[in-house]
Design an enzyme around this catalytic site. Structure first.
Site, PDB file in Angstrom:
ATOM      1  N   GLU A 139      -8.120  58.451   8.017  1.00 33.72           N
ATOM      2  CA  GLU A 139      -7.825  58.689   6.520  1.00 33.72           C
ATOM      3  C   GLU A 139      -9.170  58.634   6.030  1.00 33.72           C
ATOM      4  O   GLU A 139     -10.672  58.167   6.836  1.00 33.72           O
ATOM      5  CB  GLU A 139      -7.814  57.667   5.209  1.00 33.72           C
ATOM      6  CG  GLU A 139      -6.932  57.712   4.299  1.00 33.72           C
ATOM      7  CD  GLU A 139      -6.609  56.931   3.809  1.00 33.72           C
ATOM      8  OE1 GLU A 139      -5.339  56.947   3.712  1.00 33.72           O
ATOM      9  OE2 GLU A 139      -7.580  55.994   3.012  1.00 33.72           O
ATOM     10  N   CYS A 152     -15.614  60.802   1.804  1.00 35.32           N
ATOM     11  CA  CYS A 152     -15.329  58.809   2.893  1.00 35.32           C
ATOM     12  C   CYS A 152     -15.624  59.587   4.385  1.00 35.32           C
ATOM     13  O   CYS A 152     -14.098  59.785   4.288  1.00 35.32           O
ATOM     14  CB  CYS A 152     -14.670  58.414   2.267  1.00 35.32           C
ATOM     15  SG  CYS A 152     -15.291  56.538   2.982  1.00 35.32           S
ATOM     16  N   CYS A 159     -11.265  48.785  14.856  1.00 34.95           N
ATOM     17  CA  CYS A 159     -13.852  48.645  14.779  1.00 34.95           C
ATOM     18  C   CYS A 159     -14.116  47.391  15.653  1.00 34.95           C
ATOM     19  O   CYS A 159     -12.926  46.915  15.439  1.00 34.95           O
ATOM     20  CB  CYS A 159     -14.080  48.425  13.010  1.00 34.95           C
ATOM     21  SG  CYS A 159     -15.714  47.008  13.112  1.00 34.95           S
ATOM     22  N   CYS A 163     -15.664  40.937  10.824  1.00 30.89           N
ATOM     23  CA  CYS A 163     -15.506  40.621   9.016  1.00 30.89           C
ATOM     24  C   CYS A 163     -14.883  40.308   9.397  1.00 30.89           C
ATOM     25  O   CYS A 163     -13.508  40.658   8.574  1.00 30.89           O
ATOM     26  CB  CYS A 163     -16.408  42.544   8.672  1.00 30.89           C
ATOM     27  SG  CYS A 163     -18.441  42.867   9.577  1.00 30.89           S
ATOM     28  N   CYS A 166     -13.216  41.738   5.830  1.00 33.77           N
ATOM     29  CA  CYS A 166     -12.585  43.820   5.948  1.00 33.77           C
ATOM     30  C   CYS A 166     -11.110  43.349   6.522  1.00 33.77           C
ATOM     31  O   CYS A 166     -11.197  42.724   7.608  1.00 33.77           O
ATOM     32  CB  CYS A 166     -14.107  43.673   6.714  1.00 33.77           C
ATOM     33  SG  CYS A 166     -13.143  45.525   6.815  1.00 33.77           S
ATOM     34  N   CYS A 391      -1.632  50.085  -2.946  1.00 33.72           N
ATOM     35  CA  CYS A 391      -2.155  49.649  -2.199  1.00 33.72           C
ATOM     36  C   CYS A 391      -1.200  48.184  -2.048  1.00 33.72           C
ATOM     37  O   CYS A 391      -0.821  47.860  -1.554  1.00 33.72           O
ATOM     38  CB  CYS A 391      -3.628  49.525  -1.991  1.00 33.72           C
ATOM     39  SG  CYS A 391      -4.428  48.402  -0.275  1.00 33.72           S
TER      40      CYS A 391
HETATM   41  N1  SAH Z   1     -18.409  49.348   9.240  1.00 32.49           N
HETATM   42  C1  SAH Z   1     -18.969  50.061   8.306  1.00 32.49           C
HETATM   43  C2  SAH Z   1     -19.374  51.240   7.015  1.00 32.49           C
HETATM   44  C3  SAH Z   1     -17.785  51.295   7.270  1.00 32.49           C
HETATM   45  S1  SAH Z   1     -16.891  49.440   6.359  1.00 32.49           S
HETATM   46  C4  SAH Z   1     -19.769  48.599   7.576  1.00 32.49           C
HETATM   47  O1  SAH Z   1     -19.516  47.841   7.572  1.00 32.49           O
HETATM   48  O2  SAH Z   1     -21.202  49.158   6.720  1.00 32.49           O
HETATM   49  C5  SAH Z   1     -17.748  49.876   4.302  1.00 32.49           C
HETATM   50  C6  SAH Z   1     -18.560  49.509   3.222  1.00 32.49           C
HETATM   51  O3  SAH Z   1     -17.152  48.474   3.231  1.00 32.49           O
HETATM   52  C7  SAH Z   1     -18.918  48.005   4.177  1.00 32.49           C
HETATM   53  O4  SAH Z   1     -20.101  47.243   2.448  1.00 32.49           O
HETATM   54  C8  SAH Z   1     -17.737  46.818   3.898  1.00 32.49           C
HETATM   55  O5  SAH Z   1     -18.208  45.321   4.437  1.00 32.49           O
HETATM   56  C9  SAH Z   1     -17.101  46.981   3.029  1.00 32.49           C
HETATM   57  N2  SAH Z   1     -16.202  46.362   3.028  1.00 32.49           N
HETATM   58  C10 SAH Z   1     -15.124  46.006   3.923  1.00 32.49           C
HETATM   59  N3  SAH Z   1     -13.928  45.643   3.273  1.00 32.49           N
HETATM   60  C11 SAH Z   1     -13.747  44.975   1.582  1.00 32.49           C
HETATM   61  C12 SAH Z   1     -13.275  44.871   1.490  1.00 32.49           C
HETATM   62  N4  SAH Z   1     -12.319  44.011   1.151  1.00 32.49           N
HETATM   63  N5  SAH Z   1     -13.705  44.762  -0.236  1.00 32.49           N
HETATM   64  C13 SAH Z   1     -14.405  45.223  -0.215  1.00 32.49           C
HETATM   65  N6  SAH Z   1     -15.705  46.122   0.352  1.00 32.49           N
HETATM   66  C14 SAH Z   1     -14.773  45.949   1.615  1.00 32.49           C
HETATM   67 FE1  SF4 Z   2     -16.024  46.914  11.250  1.00 30.35          FE
HETATM   68 FE2  SF4 Z   2     -14.964  46.307   8.651  1.00 30.35          FE
HETATM   69 FE3  SF4 Z   2     -17.396  44.922   9.801  1.00 30.35          FE
HETATM   70 FE4  SF4 Z   2     -17.523  47.322   8.826  1.00 30.35          FE
HETATM   71  S1  SF4 Z   2     -17.078  46.157   7.215  1.00 30.35           S
HETATM   72  S2  SF4 Z   2     -18.459  46.639  10.640  1.00 30.35           S
HETATM   73  S3  SF4 Z   2     -15.211  48.035   9.392  1.00 30.35           S
HETATM   74  S4  SF4 Z   2     -15.231  44.810  10.582  1.00 30.35           S
END
Ligand code: SAH
Ligand code: SF4
Length: 416
Positions: A139, A152, A159, A163, A166, A391
């Site tokens: 997306e 974006c 990935c 995390c 996430c 969502c």
């Molecule tokens: N993988 C990279 C870029 C994509 S994620 C990274 O982790 O930086 C983009 C941002 O969204 C990151 O800062 C991530 O930590 C944040 N993010 C992920 N899941 C989220 C959530 N459920 N609510 C808010 N931010 C989130």
């Molecule tokens: Fe991957 Fe989500 Fe961690 Fe970014 S925040 S590195 S997209 S698992």
């Protein structure tokens, strides 16, 4: 071993050790698929030298290759040509020959949603590359603001990392995107917004003015493709979005942070989210490989960082986890000496998550503390709620769909 005197005691001793849940979840996942080149390759995403080589392979004389490459480059990246037939400054025969061997195809748009605040998101289909394999989807989200329009962009399908807050982290990694698929996302946005240069607007007033690598995936685990794509996006004779208007967000792949500044020269954002190693190990497990001290050193060493080019530290607000005033104090202390700004992101919940978003009061207090310490600390209000509200409502739908929604919502919460 302590001798045991009771029958019960011996029985216990004889029991096999319980299988405990694994304390250390795997840091990284392995890609399930690799990209298989298509029969008719797209010229999008190739460097000038690579385009020239492709032209050579279909018999274009070396003396002509540079000029032809410049023409094709202009048509693809300034005018947004969708096929070779449109490239009217190139001879008809040459155009036919190009059409026969190559494409300028971008990812296919399978869905478009437009919010009443102007936010748009596109669901894009990418070829799986493997016969019979389901196409992949990513997306891409466009967020218009008064003085800019931010896109974006994703770097991977899924990935590698895990995390804990996430949703992408809970999904498998399908594959990394090619440079053409990354540049293609920006081209799709310009196509759909009618945002290519024409005779009336040769240079100015573009709608897509900024790019953030904050979609799906960890861009620094797809470094070469992201670099090659961003160099094309920043190229002055093409799409022409300046490096200062491109931000790459990383969870902290330390060895590639210096390379990002050195080889791409874009703005850097760090997904910090915690100020103590113990907690960051849990939230952003790559921290076990590259702990805070190494990460912060990489930020201090980031080429080109200055007061005018500050590093953004993203901090997701998780209720009772990382949102205390103590955390805010540590954060301010930790960033001393780094040209930094802090972006507080309200957590976007997803089905099955154990986290909750911090209370608004808490977010405000946290923000106020770091603001008073001299950092800009905007809290991003999510945009496009009407299209993204789906969502929360789609909880019972497939996980994949709600993940996509979350990606978008989250991205919107973060543009600068
Ligand atoms: N993988 C990279 C870029 C994509 S994620 C990274 O982790 O930086 C983009 C941002 O969204 C990151 O800062 C991530 O930590 C944040 N993010 C992920 N899941 C989220 C959530 N459920 N609510 C808010 N931010 C989130
Ligand atoms: Fe991957 Fe989500 Fe961690 Fe970014 S925040 S590195 S997209 S698992």
């Amino acid at each position: 071993m302590t001798p045991v005197s009771t029958a019960a005691g011996s029985a216990i001793d004889a029991l096999p050790l319980p299988v405990l849940p694994q304390a250390d979840a795997p840091l990284e996942k392995i890609a399930l698929e690799t990209y298989v080149p298509l029969a008719k390759p797209s010229l999008i995403g190739l460097s000038r030298a690579e385009i020239a080589a492709q032209l050579g392979s279909i018999g274009v004389a070396p003396a002509q290759q540079k000029m032809r490459t410049a023409q094709i480059w202009h048509w693809m990246y300034v005018r947004g040509a969708q096929n070779f037939a449109e490239m009217s400054s190139i001879s008809k025969d040459m155009r036919a020959q190009l059409e026969q061997h190559f494409t300028v195809a971008r990812p296919e748009v399978v869905a478009e949603q437009i919010s009443n605040d102007g936010t748009r998101k596109w669901l894009l289909r990418l070829p799986s590359g493997t016969a019979g394999e389901k196409a992949h989807e990513v997306e891409c989200v466009y967020i218009p603001e008064t003085d800019r329009g931010t896109l974006c962009v994703s770097s991977q399908v899924g990935c590698t990392l895990t995390c804990s807050f996430c949703h992408t982290g809970t999904q498998r990694l399908v594959r990394t995107l090619t440079p053409g698929e990354i540049v293609g996302q920006i081209m799709v946005a310009r196509d759909r917004l009618n945002d290519w240069a024409d005779r009336d607007t040769p240079n100015g007033n573009r709608l897509v003015t900024n790019v953030v690598m904050m979609g799906m995936g960890e861009p620094l685990y797809n470094f070469e493709a992201v670099r090659d794509a961003l160099l094309i996006v920043a190229d002055n004779e093409g799409i022409g979005i300046s490096r200062r208007r491109i931000t790459l967000s990383t969870s902290g792949v330390v060895p590639n942070i210096f390379r990002t500044g050195d080889e791409i020269g874009v703005m850097l954002a760090i997904s910090l989210h915690a100020v103590r190693d113990e907690l960051r190990n849990e939230l952003v497990p790559i921290n076990k490989k590259y702990p805070l001290e190494q990460l912060l050193q990489a930020c201090r060493d980031y080429p080109g960082a200055s007061n005018a080019r500050r590093i953004t530290f993203e901090y997701v607000m998780l209720r009772g986890v990382n949102d205390s005033l103590e955390d805010a104090k540590l954060l301010v202390k930790m960033l001393k000496g780094i040209h930094a700004k802090i972006n507080l992101i309200p957590f976007n919940p997803w089905p099955g998550t154990k986290y909750e978003c911090s209370d608004w009061d808490q977010i405000e207090q946290f923000s106020e503390y770091i603001f008073n310490a001299g950092y800009s600390s905007p809290v991003r209000t999510p945009r496009g709620r009407d299209i993204l509200a789906a969502c929360g409502q789609l909880k019972s739908e497939t996980e994949k769909l709600s993940a996509r929604e979350r990606q978008a919502l989250r991205a919107m919460a973060m543009t600068d």
